[in-house]
Motif scaffolding. Structure first.
Motif, PDB file in Angstrom:
ATOM      1  N   THR A  70      31.735  40.927  37.395  1.00 33.98           N
ATOM      2  CA  THR A  70      32.902  41.500  36.723  1.00 33.98           C
ATOM      3  C   THR A  70      34.109  41.509  37.643  1.00 33.98           C
ATOM      4  OG1 THR A  70      31.408  42.927  35.453  1.00 33.98           O
ATOM      5  CG2 THR A  70      33.742  43.494  35.425  1.00 33.98           C
ATOM      6  N   GLY A  71      33.880  41.789  38.926  1.00 30.15           N
ATOM      7  CA  GLY A  71      34.976  41.782  39.896  1.00 30.15           C
ATOM      8  C   GLY A  71      35.604  40.415  40.052  1.00 30.15           C
ATOM      9  N   CYS A  72      34.810  39.360  39.946  1.00 28.85           N
ATOM     10  CA  CYS A  72      35.353  38.000  40.026  1.00 28.85           C
ATOM     11  C   CYS A  72      36.312  37.744  38.854  1.00 28.85           C
ATOM     12  CB  CYS A  72      34.220  36.982  40.007  1.00 28.85           C
ATOM     13  SG  CYS A  72      33.276  36.875  41.540  1.00 28.85           S
ATOM     14  N   ILE A  73      35.898  38.152  37.644  1.00 26.65           N
ATOM     15  CA  ILE A  73      36.772  37.990  36.478  1.00 26.65           C
ATOM     16  C   ILE A  73      38.038  38.815  36.652  1.00 26.65           C
ATOM     17  CG2 ILE A  73      36.952  38.299  33.979  1.00 26.65           C
ATOM     18  CD1 ILE A  73      33.880  37.989  33.870  1.00 26.65           C
ATOM     19  N   TRP A  74      37.877  40.039  37.116  1.00 22.58           N
ATOM     20  CA  TRP A  74      39.012  40.948  37.345  1.00 22.58           C
ATOM     21  C   TRP A  74      40.008  40.344  38.317  1.00 22.58           C
ATOM     22  CZ3 TRP A  74      39.698  43.673  42.126  1.00 22.58           C
ATOM     23  CH2 TRP A  74      40.706  44.653  42.095  1.00 22.58           C
ATOM     24  N   LEU A  75      39.528  39.801  39.433  1.00 22.84           N
ATOM     25  CA  LEU A  75      40.423  39.218  40.431  1.00 22.84           C
ATOM     26  C   LEU A  75      41.148  38.001  39.869  1.00 22.84           C
ATOM     27  CD1 LEU A  75      41.592  39.136  43.250  1.00 22.84           C
ATOM     28  CD2 LEU A  75      39.526  37.943  44.036  1.00 22.84           C
ATOM     29  N   PHE A  76      40.437  37.162  39.111  1.00 27.52           N
ATOM     30  CA  PHE A  76      41.095  36.001  38.503  1.00 27.52           C
ATOM     31  C   PHE A  76      42.196  36.432  37.548  1.00 27.52           C
ATOM     32  CE2 PHE A  76      41.393  33.286  34.732  1.00 27.52           C
ATOM     33  CZ  PHE A  76      41.966  32.162  35.316  1.00 27.52           C
ATOM     34  N   LEU A  77      41.935  37.457  36.731  1.00 26.28           N
ATOM     35  CA  LEU A  77      42.943  37.917  35.774  1.00 26.28           C
ATOM     36  C   LEU A  77      44.129  38.570  36.481  1.00 26.28           C
ATOM     37  CD1 LEU A  77      40.662  39.301  32.926  1.00 26.28           C
ATOM     38  CD2 LEU A  77      41.997  37.179  32.924  1.00 26.28           C
ATOM     39  N   LEU A  78      43.897  39.205  37.611  1.00 25.96           N
ATOM     40  CA  LEU A  78      45.012  39.741  38.392  1.00 25.96           C
ATOM     41  C   LEU A  78      45.895  38.608  38.924  1.00 25.96           C
ATOM     42  CD1 LEU A  78      43.470  42.659  40.505  1.00 25.96           C
ATOM     43  CD2 LEU A  78      45.062  42.850  38.581  1.00 25.96           C
ATOM     44  N   ALA A  88      41.171  29.034  41.674  1.00 28.60           N
ATOM     45  CA  ALA A  88      40.520  30.336  41.517  1.00 28.60           C
ATOM     46  C   ALA A  88      39.713  30.402  40.222  1.00 28.60           C
ATOM     47  CB  ALA A  88      41.561  31.449  41.550  1.00 28.60           C
ATOM     48  N   PHE A  89      40.178  29.704  39.177  1.00 24.06           N
ATOM     49  CA  PHE A  89      39.434  29.661  37.916  1.00 24.06           C
ATOM     50  C   PHE A  89      38.020  29.154  38.169  1.00 24.06           C
ATOM     51  CE2 PHE A  89      38.072  27.157  34.187  1.00 24.06           C
ATOM     52  CZ  PHE A  89      38.063  28.145  33.209  1.00 24.06           C
ATOM     53  N   GLY A  90      37.913  28.084  38.938  1.00 26.18           N
ATOM     54  CA  GLY A  90      36.591  27.554  39.257  1.00 26.18           C
ATOM     55  C   GLY A  90      35.832  28.410  40.238  1.00 26.18           C
ATOM     56  N   ALA A  91      36.505  28.847  41.302  1.00 25.04           N
ATOM     57  CA  ALA A  91      35.833  29.586  42.366  1.00 25.04           C
ATOM     58  C   ALA A  91      35.352  30.961  41.904  1.00 25.04           C
ATOM     59  CB  ALA A  91      36.776  29.731  43.560  1.00 25.04           C
ATOM     60  N   LEU A  92      36.154  31.634  41.068  1.00 20.98           N
ATOM     61  CA  LEU A  92      35.832  33.006  40.693  1.00 20.98           C
ATOM     62  C   LEU A  92      35.016  33.127  39.406  1.00 20.98           C
ATOM     63  CD1 LEU A  92      39.246  34.712  41.582  1.00 20.98           C
ATOM     64  CD2 LEU A  92      37.078  34.878  42.842  1.00 20.98           C
TER      65      LEU A  92
END
Length: 212
Positions: A68-76, A121-125
């Protein structure tokens, strides 16, 4: 209905609730004195829709705090770029204020590269959340779940570039150019997809090494 929504919200882990609330605050801040109000709905609309649906999605398909944190960071990262429609994120101004030199000078480029960073970041996160979803809810083994995530990132990148192309056909010329952010690069779509796949590949290798 309100009590049902409250129950869904309260059922989420505390950290995930904090992520959702902090993303809502970030979107609000990004739209204060919005420099490109005509494009703000296109940029922020999907994020707001996902933000509203997030408690129900996480309740139905729960993910770990890390995923969830990965999605959160990408959206930030996306929310920051969306404020300046990506092409005009003033990171050079920020770098000059901090170290006295702009990043474009250090990297030897005249192009604003923030959009390329977010594609990477889309791919990495998103590789970890996609792989975790494929493993938990699709029954795939760990290795196959990572292969699925790599393929899903490629498909998502391609679909997004097709969406931008359709927008170019349907929207007014200047609006489409601003939204697409090609900045005069005819290979922009291919480079964006390559950046996303590179990020996903690096994340896949890191997750494989971590598992071993």
């Amino acid at each position: 209905m309100i009590s049902g929504a409250a129950a869904v919200w309260n059922a989420l882990p505390v950290l995930q609730r904090r992520m959702i609330l902090s993303l809502a605050v970030a979107i609000g801040l990004a739209n204060i004195a919005q420099p490109y109000p005509d494009l703000a709905p296109l940029q922020h609309g999907p994020t707001i829709a996902l933000l509203i649906a997030a408690p129900w999605l996480l309740r139905r398909w729960p993910l770990s705090n890390g995923a969830t944190g990965c999605i959160w960071l990408f959206l930030l990262l996306h929310t920051l770029g969306a404020r300046w429609i990506y092409s005009y994120v003033p990171y050079d101004d920020w770098a000059r204020a901090l170290v006295g030199h702009d990043l474009s000078w250090l990297l030897g480029t005249s192009r604003n590269g923030y959009d390329r960073l977010v594609h990477f970041a889309f791919g990495a996160l998103l590789t970890m959340p996609l792989a975790q979803s494929a493993h938990r809810f699709g029954g795939l083994r760990h290795g196959w779940s990572l292969a699925f995530a790599l393929a899903a990132v490629g498909l998502g990148s391609a679909l997004y570039e097709i969406f931008e192309w359709l927008l170019t056909l349907l929207a007014a010329g200047e609006t489409a150019d601003y939204y697409n952010g090609q900045q005069g690069d005819v290979w922009d779509a291919q480079k964006d997809m390559a950046a996303a796949q590179l990020g996903s590949l690096i994340a896949m290798i890191a997750l494989l090494r971590h598992r071993r």
